[in-house]
Design an enzyme around this catalytic site. Sequence first.
Site, mmCIF file in Angstrom:
data_model
loop_
_atom_site.group_PDB
_atom_site.id
_atom_site.type_symbol
_atom_site.label_atom_id
_atom_site.label_comp_id
_atom_site.label_asym_id
_atom_site.label_seq_id
_atom_site.Cartn_x
_atom_site.Cartn_y
_atom_site.Cartn_z
ATOM 1 C CG HIS A 5 50.666 44.471 29.214
ATOM 2 N ND1 HIS A 5 49.527 44.609 29.962
ATOM 3 C CD2 HIS A 5 51.687 44.484 30.104
ATOM 4 C CE1 HIS A 5 49.866 44.678 31.248
ATOM 5 N NE2 HIS A 5 51.158 44.612 31.356
ATOM 6 C CD GLU B 263 53.983 53.149 35.587
ATOM 7 O OE1 GLU B 263 53.098 53.556 36.370
ATOM 8 O OE2 GLU B 263 54.309 51.951 35.506
HETATM 9 C C1 LIG Z 1 50.867 51.108 35.499
HETATM 10 C C2 LIG Z 1 51.632 49.853 35.410
HETATM 11 N N1 LIG Z 1 52.963 49.864 35.638
HETATM 12 C C3 LIG Z 1 53.672 48.719 35.575
HETATM 13 C C4 LIG Z 1 53.061 47.539 35.273
HETATM 14 C C5 LIG Z 1 53.869 46.259 35.205
HETATM 15 N N2 LIG Z 1 53.528 45.401 36.324
HETATM 16 C C6 LIG Z 1 52.578 44.454 36.208
HETATM 17 S S1 LIG Z 1 52.274 43.695 37.626
HETATM 18 C C7 LIG Z 1 53.420 44.589 38.456
HETATM 19 C C8 LIG Z 1 53.636 44.325 39.904
HETATM 20 C C9 LIG Z 1 52.435 44.570 40.715
HETATM 21 O O1 LIG Z 1 52.634 44.122 41.998
HETATM 22 P P1 LIG Z 1 51.487 44.125 43.087
HETATM 23 O O2 LIG Z 1 50.640 45.336 42.933
HETATM 24 O O3 LIG Z 1 52.138 43.924 44.387
HETATM 25 O O4 LIG Z 1 50.563 42.907 42.719
HETATM 26 P P2 LIG Z 1 50.903 41.356 42.656
HETATM 27 O O5 LIG Z 1 51.401 41.117 41.270
HETATM 28 O O6 LIG Z 1 51.923 41.087 43.692
HETATM 29 O O7 LIG Z 1 49.628 40.643 42.876
HETATM 30 C C10 LIG Z 1 54.021 45.497 37.588
HETATM 31 C C11 LIG Z 1 55.101 46.424 37.966
HETATM 32 C C12 LIG Z 1 51.681 47.579 35.000
HETATM 33 N N3 LIG Z 1 51.012 46.468 34.651
HETATM 34 N N4 LIG Z 1 50.990 48.724 35.085
#
Ligand SMILES: Cc1ncc(C[n+]2csc(CCOP(=O)(O)OP(=O)(O)O)c2C)c(N)n1
Lengths: 323, 325
Positions: B126, B57
């Site tokens: 959230h 971000e």
């Molecule tokens: C700082 C932040 N930005 C955005 C999000 C929204 N978000 C939640 S999970 C996610 C994807 C994360 O993907 P990854 O790290 O590959 O983990 P996975 O869900 O595949 O286990 C996002 C963008 C968040 N929770 N926190």
Amino acid sequence: MNSARVKTFYYLMKLGREFELAAKQEYMKGNIAGFLHLDIGQEACSVGSMQAFDKGDVFTHYREHVLAIARGMDPKVVMAELFGKATGVSKGKGGSMHLFDPTLSFYGGDAIVAGHLPIATGCAYARKVQGEKAGVFAIFGDGATNAGAFFESINIAAAWKLPLIFFCENNYYAIGTRIGWVSPFEELFNKAKNYMPAKRIDGMDVCEVYKAVTEAKEYLENGLGPYFIEAETYRYEGHSMSDNGKYRSEEEMEIFKSRDPIEKLKREAIALGIVEESYFDETDKKIEQEINEAIEFAANSPEPELNELYEDVYCKECTNVVS
Amino acid sequence: MLYREALNRAIDEAMAADESVVILGEDVGRYGGSYRVSEGLFAKYGAKRVIDTPIAELSIVGNAIGMAIGGLRPIAEIMTVNFSLLAMDQIVNHAAKFRYMSGGKMTIPLTVRMPGGVSRQLAAQHSESYETLYASIPGLIVLAASNATYAYHALKHAIFLNDPVIFLEHELLYPMEMEFEEKANFDPFKAEVVKEGDDLTILTYLKMRYDVLEAVPTIEKELGISVEVIDLNSLRPLDMKTISNSIKKTKRVVLVEEDHKTGGYGAEVIARITEELFYELDAPPLRIAGEDVPIPYNRTLELASIPTPDKIAAQIKLWGQNHGL
Ligand SMILES: Cc1ncc(C[n+]2csc(CCOP(=O)(O)OP(=O)(O)O)c2C)c(N)n1
């Protein structure tokens, strides 16, 4: 591979999967709400790692039900938390993304991507200062390796030789964004290899995960500093219940499903004659019952009292500061 | 029109009108946006202008500031206001200050869109409402869109403004079907008198607008009064003129917000009203806000942590009875 270990791996992975399938159903019935991130397909990572890393502290992100169960959390209190009940591990205040149990050294379910990595690093520092050898285990997704907090953490952990295992579950997707679109390469151990030993393993193979984490643990215990493991894996479901996962091809899904960690373990164990076939059926039955009990427990548990709203904001001793 | 469609249309038209408009954020491109606000734009404008970013971000906003300095008009999407805290340094220390620090030589035509508030059981990390943080920063414009008409017009306006705009949305509004009106000479800085009335002014914004409107018939019936409802729309600058006209008529004011009460945005609004309109008031102002607790997961507790139509009606009734209504 020995019989007892295979049995444990199978039991926990299958328990995890059935737990997730049940949670999905309960979500559709409206008994669970909010964000529900399922681990289906990735069980080898959760189970193999927790079986190997059995002592130190564990910090995780929000895709953590199976990890929590593999760590020793009772499926009942996990399910009750998903139901938002008073008997849940976080008293119904945390939900799916926040399963915390310090008695298991499990500091789980951070919902800010990569937010737990500097915290894990700080805990590793504390453990080092205290002369604790077991160290810290931090698990996160591929997407988290693009965050500033990730790079800051590998730098600090390496500079101070902290006892910390960085365990990256590379399932290729962060919600609907493929890692290769927003990262210069898809093999993520490359990001850490100048800082610490870093390797890529098959995250669909529980034995391989177990072996890799065991090696990393020994490295930690010898005081050599941090260690990075990238486990290649795949989630069969969408990112959360609100995502249908349509951005991935059927072919890609089929490739990973043919490597399904639970089926694979079972197949190999039977082929090698390590575990008798009947064990699997009996275990499946036992698990079915355990899951039913967990749902029953969750469904019959009480809602939190209304005054719980104001509890746990501060430690009791401090409350007079604000009133 | 759906609220999210109004936002989509504003971005689409802005992008069609001006090549320098770009949108960037997590999942905004191929995926179509996690709330589907940017749906269809990737196919239409391509990867150069609809930019999928890593989960970073601080960089989303920082890069957007750089793009703005470089001559583009970026719209940065932050998935949820909670994550904007990671970008707070770029927003507060950089976007908000460059113009001033450069003696007016720099302009930052940046829009940062983000949804916030309590949705359904998304738990503490959230569910926040951080408008008060941004509305307290000189150099930022803060708009809060509660309906399709305002969302469309104000977002278009924001994109073409030369100052950094924090554009706040609410997660529960995206799928809502709303009336939509084309407007000429739209002023995004003007508060909207949603409903006229004579005896009490209720100020609100974002999703609470709907909870207030739901509570109004009960309040009017139980207290035997007529209520005026004002949607603030623009939190910085604040339209004190519309507020003041209303309070001079009704002599009473209640502010309803979803944010925590301590230090919430309403604290600022009520402070200004008390400073500027004290002698117009026949009763002490009332603030109805969220509880001072992190937002819990459990649905019953979650609803207990924020204002609801029932609570709004009950609190205003009690307050009214205690203060001569
Ligand atoms: C700082 C932040 N930005 C955005 C999000 C929204 N978000 C939640 S999970 C996610 C994807 C994360 O993907 P990854 O790290 O590959 O983990 P996975 O869900 O595949 O286990 C996002 C963008 C968040 N929770 N926190």
